[in-house]
Enzyme design. Structure first.
Site: not given
Ligand code: C5P
Length: 291
Positions: A14, A137
């Site tokens: 994406k 995501d």
């Molecule tokens: O959910 P994901 O593993 O993709 O998120 C990775 C990191 O990105 C999280 O640990 C956080 O630090 C940051 N993040 C965030 N807010 C979001 C998505 C991601 O702070 N909505």
């Protein structure tokens, strides 16, 4: 999809047409507003059901143990919904650490692939819940296409398809880990060096998408660009080089490091690709529709 024997599924990458980071939440994540867009670049996963659970990948730099989101997705399907164990082969084409959602897409592809094989098949809501546990995501990749998202990225509204737009992806060697991109932004906002993000709103996004998002590019911004560019100035230079080739729109994707440009036609895109290839690894892609 066959329910016996081996089969394969594609996991599309994406880009984000827009990414606004609105504020930190009590759970440590950020509230965001984004428009996700699936693209033609994809990984390929082959499933061999009823063999012991294992993962092999043609890219030796990708860990294939329980830390891999594919393994975590498969385990969740086996433990919660009675999916059969399976041997999984992953052909990796989406670069890791590029803001293209490769790991998340592989995880969602695994959920989709194993869902019909479960003895207690999950509902759509069940799958969305498991997806969000795997990553912010991942819920988007269950349906793909063009989607407006809020929350952590899991409150999704499908927009009019933007499929078939020619893209250039610049894939610099620099890698950005997502938590760091958010941390860099947070620090700069806390110091008052960057403003808090403001939501664009579903209405404007949905209206623009009815014709083409490229008709309203002023809203297609990425709040993570400024802090990431400050740390990695070469990415800003690459975006300038891409802009100089005349795309309708160009931005960093997600938390970077991929820089993406959208063009009105393939010939223009191909000319840009040729120019940029001297400077950085550059590939052609197109926006894709729902899976
Ligand atoms: O959910 P994901 O593993 O993709 O998120 C990775 C990191 O990105 C999280 O640990 C956080 O630090 C940051 N993040 C965030 N807010 C979001 C998505 C991601 O702070 N909505």
């Amino acid at each position: 999809m066959e329910t016996t024997g081996s089969f394969e599924v594609l996991a599309h990458a994406k880009v984000n047409w827009m990414l606004r980071i609105l504020g930190k939440r009590p759970d440590g994540f950020h509230e965001l507003e984004t428009i996700f867009q699936s693209i033609s670049l994809h990984d390929r996963l082959r499933f061999h059901p009823r063999e012991p659970l294992s993962l092999a990948c043609d890219d030796a730099t990708i860990p294939t143990d329980d830390s891999n989101l594919v393994m975590r997705a498969a385990r969740a399907m086996i433990d919660r919904f009675g999916a059969p164990e399976c041997r999984i082969e992953l052909e990796k084409r989406i670069p890791a650490g590029g803001g293209l959602g490769g790991g998340s897409s592989d995880a969602a592809a695994t959920l989709r692939a194993l869902s019909p094989l479960c003895s207690a098949p999950p509902s759509h809501d069940d799958l969305s819940r498991v997806a969000l546990e795997l990553g912010s995501d991942v819920p988007f990749f269950l349906a793909e296409g063009t989607a407006y998202a809020t929350g952590r990225g899991e409150r999704l509204v499908a927009l009019q398809s933007q499929a078939g737009v020619p893209l250039v992806l610049l894939l610099p060697d620099e890698r950005v880990m997502t938590p760091e991109a958010y941390r860099l932004l947070r620090t700069r906002r806390d110091e008052g060096r960057l403003p808090e993000g403001e939501a664009v709103g579903l209405e404007r996004c949905a209206l623009a998408a009815r014709e083409s998002l490229l008709d309203d590019v002023t809203m297609l911004v990425n709040d993570l660009e400024a802090p990431v560019f400050e740390k990695l100035p070469r990415l800003a230079e690459l975006l300038e080089s891409l802009r100089a080739t005349g795309p309708a729109w160009a931005r960093m994707s997600g938390s970077g490091s991929t820089i993406v440009g959208a063009f009105r036609g393939r010939d223009e895109r191909d000319r840009a690709l040729e120019k940029l290839s001297d400077e950085v690894e550059a590939i052609a892609a197109e926006t894709a529709s729902r899976s």
